[in-house]
Design a protein around this motif. Sequence first.
Motif, PDB file in Angstrom:
ATOM      1  N   VAL A   1      58.841   3.358 121.143  1.00  0.00           N
ATOM      2  CA  VAL A   1      59.149   3.244 121.696  1.00  0.00           C
ATOM      3  C   VAL A   1      59.997   1.653 121.079  1.00  0.00           C
ATOM      4  O   VAL A   1      61.562   1.648 122.574  1.00  0.00           O
ATOM      5  CB  VAL A   1      58.741   3.158 122.719  1.00  0.00           C
ATOM      6  N   GLY A   2      59.401   0.937 120.791  1.00  0.00           N
ATOM      7  CA  GLY A   2      60.004  -0.108 121.446  1.00  0.00           C
ATOM      8  C   GLY A   2      60.435  -0.798 119.389  1.00  0.00           C
ATOM      9  O   GLY A   2      61.075  -2.580 118.886  1.00  0.00           O
ATOM     10  N   ASN A   3      61.250   0.208 118.762  1.00  0.00           N
ATOM     11  CA  ASN A   3      61.671   0.421 117.356  1.00  0.00           C
ATOM     12  C   ASN A   3      62.967  -0.994 117.800  1.00  0.00           C
ATOM     13  O   ASN A   3      63.049  -1.933 117.121  1.00  0.00           O
ATOM     14  CB  ASN A   3      61.800   1.127 117.472  1.00  0.00           C
ATOM     15  N   ARG A   4      63.868  -0.968 119.160  1.00  0.00           N
ATOM     16  CA  ARG A   4      65.012  -1.545 119.021  1.00  0.00           C
ATOM     17  C   ARG A   4      64.429  -3.122 118.456  1.00  0.00           C
ATOM     18  O   ARG A   4      65.509  -3.854 118.641  1.00  0.00           O
ATOM     19  CB  ARG A   4      66.195  -0.854 119.576  1.00  0.00           C
TER      20      ARG A   4
ATOM     21  N   GLN B   1      71.401   3.006 120.581  1.00  0.00           N
ATOM     22  CA  GLN B   1      70.945   4.290 120.305  1.00  0.00           C
ATOM     23  C   GLN B   1      69.150   3.710 120.367  1.00  0.00           C
ATOM     24  O   GLN B   1      69.106   2.719 120.242  1.00  0.00           O
ATOM     25  CB  GLN B   1      70.962   4.814 118.953  1.00  0.00           C
ATOM     26  N   HIS B   2      68.610   4.283 120.958  1.00  0.00           N
ATOM     27  CA  HIS B   2      66.951   3.905 121.342  1.00  0.00           C
ATOM     28  C   HIS B   2      66.496   5.684 121.042  1.00  0.00           C
ATOM     29  O   HIS B   2      66.462   6.021 122.472  1.00  0.00           O
ATOM     30  CB  HIS B   2      66.950   3.257 122.810  1.00  0.00           C
TER      31      HIS B   2
ATOM     32  N   GLU C   1      63.509  -4.289 115.890  1.00  0.00           N
ATOM     33  CA  GLU C   1      65.060  -5.174 114.756  1.00  0.00           C
ATOM     34  C   GLU C   1      65.234  -5.814 115.233  1.00  0.00           C
ATOM     35  O   GLU C   1      65.394  -7.181 114.332  1.00  0.00           O
ATOM     36  CB  GLU C   1      65.213  -3.821 114.719  1.00  0.00           C
TER      37      GLU C   1
END
Lengths: 108, 419
Positions: free
Chosen positions: B370-373, A107-108, B376
């Motif tokens: 946009v770079g959240n993952r 998920q993104h 993390e």
Amino acid sequence: MPNVTYIEHNGTAHAVDVPVGTSVMQGAVDNNIPGIDADCGGECACATCHVYIEPEWEALVGKPAEGGMEASMLSFAAATQENSRLSCQIEMRAELDGLVVRMPDGQH
Amino acid sequence: MDVSLHDSALENAKRDAWSRPLDSYDMSNPDYYQNDTYFPYFDRLRAEAPVHYTRDSIYGPFWNVVRYKDIMAVETNHQVFSSEIGGIQVEDQPKNLARPSFIRMDPPKHDEQRKVVSPIVAPQNLLNMEPLIRERTQNLLAGLPRGEKFDWVENVSVPLTTMMLATLFDFPFEERAQLTYWSDVAIANVRDPLSPVKSEEERFDELKKMAERMSALYNERQKQAPKFDLLSMLAHGAATRDMPLKEFMGNLALLIVGGNDTTRNSMTGGLKALAENPDEYRKLRENPGLVDKLVPEVIRWVTPVIHMRRTASQDIEFGGQQIKAGDKVVYWYVSGNRDPEAIEEPNRFIIDRARPRQHLSFGFGIHRCVGNRLAELQLKILWEEILARFPMIEVTSGTERIYSNFIHGIRSMKVRIPA
């Protein structure tokens, strides 16, 4: 109670009951099914509950409203297809009993 | 700040917050964030004036939105609450020096530009990058001193995020310290005595130098076949390949700050939070599988971005208040992330929450980080590798914070790894 099958990207299937009126996203979260993150908690504001609707269910489930928030959020998600939906926007109803959805690779 | 000093500063802030007239509140003052004394002010605003008007500040008048649900409502209503009319910070960029970027745009242009760069942080590419991030993290941790004090920011948080940025841009590795410098320039408060730039003109000049260096690389990439780095993607993207200089500067600064500052401060703030909550640190050591839940809790707890701002494009009644077209609307993530109506026991750092991802630190709606993952993933790898290697890291000083109402930045934090 209607039943939904969630298939993880690795093929693992989870069949669970989801009450009428509950979202398909919430059904996954309530049953601790991995692969749906649902960061925003069902506000259609993050696109981390992205699923693919199995072809035989597409017509019944329907498409996101054109120009709406779901379409907009989905357009920023990765690996979307024609049958992509945000599962927080699909409310369970009796005729969706047996629904099958697949998860993307992340998920993104 | 020293821990005992901070306790007394917080006591004073509590007295002040609950006794001073609400009319006199100005949460744009960076002192609150540099000293970490903002909590009681937002506690009172959430309770008594959740949509509150600040009449007078050095940035002019503005609305404050402080509850979790209201912040979500502003962020998901981009038709009314525009990013393009006035930008995204309480402080306006001077008109002649304004640097547009997609975080400061509304649809449709925002959507087109964001889609050019977003594949770099899509799940498949994160899988490709994971081994490299892990190897670098392992090497860096293996080289840390034992039994002596050192600065965690300088030796861990900055180098790790700088290497990541160099990879994302495919920027010459030996020049990568420049990326961190430009990031600091982009977010610095020019009134901070320690700021690398002392005026908006100086900031503009430095960012122009950044654009010059980057455009040399950009021009090379434009001639080459498309590849998977940010400069190549910008150079080949239909919505980005013909950007004017100021927009090039703006988008570069956005991607550099976005890929750097937030993660850097979470790397530092996470260790600080664990050191201050030894029971949680123990829980983590006993069950390293909790890292997946630790990471979003750290990001909530740290809240690296203090506020965002929108400008009303039309009159709207919101939270019982009449907001007029053209009004500045500032919403405070640091407050929403401590809202007890949205988060259970919000003032406790708990590494095994049932729904740790439900926090505001990445924002929501079309401008969601946009770079959240990737952020993390970097934090997850860092903690997995720390736990595999060090039974304990002691924090031996308070934290020194930057002077800013926008980025909750930590300049230094001394630590010691027992020999």
